[in-house]
Design an enzyme around this catalytic site. Sequence first.
Site, short mmCIF file in Angstrom:
data_model
loop_
_atom_site.label_atom_id
_atom_site.label_comp_id
_atom_site.label_asym_id
_atom_site.label_seq_id
_atom_site.Cartn_x
_atom_site.Cartn_y
_atom_site.Cartn_z
N GLY A 47 0.76 -1.25 0.00
CA GLY A 47 0.00 0.00 0.00
C GLY A 47 0.79 1.30 0.00
O GLY A 47 0.35 2.28 -0.57
N GLU A 101 3.74 4.06 6.23
CA GLU A 101 2.50 3.31 6.02
C GLU A 101 1.56 4.11 5.12
O GLU A 101 1.59 5.34 5.12
CB GLU A 101 1.80 3.07 7.36
N ASP A 102 0.72 3.40 4.37
CA ASP A 102 -0.32 4.08 3.61
C ASP A 102 -1.43 4.56 4.53
O ASP A 102 -1.90 5.68 4.44
CB ASP A 102 -0.90 3.17 2.51
N ASP A 105 -5.10 2.04 10.55
CA ASP A 105 -6.52 1.80 10.79
C ASP A 105 -6.65 1.33 12.25
O ASP A 105 -6.62 2.14 13.16
CB ASP A 105 -6.96 0.77 9.75
N PHE A 154 -13.91 2.44 4.41
CA PHE A 154 -12.92 1.83 3.54
C PHE A 154 -12.52 2.78 2.41
O PHE A 154 -13.37 3.37 1.75
CB PHE A 154 -13.44 0.51 2.98
N ASP A 161 -5.83 -0.58 -1.86
CA ASP A 161 -6.58 -1.45 -2.76
C ASP A 161 -7.82 -2.03 -2.10
O ASP A 161 -7.93 -2.11 -0.89
CB ASP A 161 -5.70 -2.63 -3.19
N ARG A 167 -5.30 0.42 -6.66
CA ARG A 167 -4.03 0.99 -6.20
C ARG A 167 -3.49 2.05 -7.14
O ARG A 167 -2.75 2.94 -6.74
CB ARG A 167 -2.94 -0.10 -6.17
P1 IMP Z 1 -4.49 -1.94 10.52
O1 IMP Z 1 -3.57 -3.07 10.87
O2 IMP Z 1 -5.91 -2.24 10.88
O3 IMP Z 1 -4.04 -0.61 11.09
O4 IMP Z 1 -4.51 -1.81 8.96
C1 IMP Z 1 -3.42 -1.39 8.31
C2 IMP Z 1 -3.29 -1.95 6.91
O5 IMP Z 1 -4.53 -2.44 6.40
C3 IMP Z 1 -2.87 -0.82 6.03
O6 IMP Z 1 -1.47 -0.81 5.88
C4 IMP Z 1 -3.59 -1.11 4.74
O7 IMP Z 1 -2.76 -1.88 3.91
C5 IMP Z 1 -4.80 -1.89 5.13
N1 IMP Z 1 -5.97 -0.99 5.23
C6 IMP Z 1 -6.49 -0.44 6.35
N2 IMP Z 1 -7.54 0.35 6.09
C7 IMP Z 1 -7.68 0.31 4.74
C8 IMP Z 1 -8.59 0.96 3.82
O8 IMP Z 1 -9.49 1.74 4.18
N3 IMP Z 1 -8.39 0.68 2.51
C9 IMP Z 1 -7.42 -0.16 2.05
N4 IMP Z 1 -6.55 -0.76 2.86
C10 IMP Z 1 -6.68 -0.54 4.20
MG MG Z 2 -0.48 -1.15 4.30
#
Ligand code: IMP
Ligand code: MG
Length: 177
Positions: A47, A101-102, A105, A154, A161, A167
């Site tokens: 990402g 990081e992208d 979340d 989302f 993606d 992407r």
């Molecule tokens: P986390 O572990 O829940 O913080 O999620 C982090 C990873 O999940 C990010 O690096 C993204 O690759 C993916 N992700 C989280 N939210 C989204 C979203 O809204 N769209 C797409 N990918 C997401």
């Molecule tokens: Mg990511």
Amino acid sequence: MQITLKDKTFRKLISYRQIEAAVLKMSVRLNREYKGKYPVFICVLNGAFLFASDLVRCLTFNCDITFVKLSSYEGTKSTGKVKALIGLDEIIKNREVIILEDIVDTGITVESLYKQLRIFEPSKIKIATLLFKPAAYSKKIKIDYFAFKVPDKFLVGYGLDYDGMGRNFKDIYILKD
Ligand code: IMP
Ligand code: MG
């Protein structure tokens, strides 16, 4: 403007012009804070590849850039587990590390990576993310740099993606209700 990927429709949330300006702003901070230092950037694939490539081209200090591949998403839901980790072979002992990081979340991904990096004894670890979902974040680690706070929905585009799609879009889109 809206787009459809598989079964879902998204509307534009952040334009590339806004992204460019925010990335530049973040680079100004980094250039000030890391002037004369030699940190290691760790870009979280897939990402963060566009964010990392735009950001590092605005940096004026010397740095290493390396990549790790992580994934915790299936479709539009976090699985709660982080799968697959390759490429942590860069020497980060006693180095300042910045995770790129992208999107942060729930924080599961970034916390897991943070803990794994600590084993290699870096002198400091900071986190820089393009997007931050404060309403979903459940971890204690400080998110040092973020370009945009976004709603707990989302998102796709600019590296993000939906099951592999979206992407390549320049702008960032949000899932329509
Ligand atoms: P986390 O572990 O829940 O913080 O999620 C982090 C990873 O999940 C990010 O690096 C993204 O690759 C993916 N992700 C989280 N939210 C989204 C979203 O809204 N769209 C797409 N990918 C997401
Ligand atoms: Mg990511």
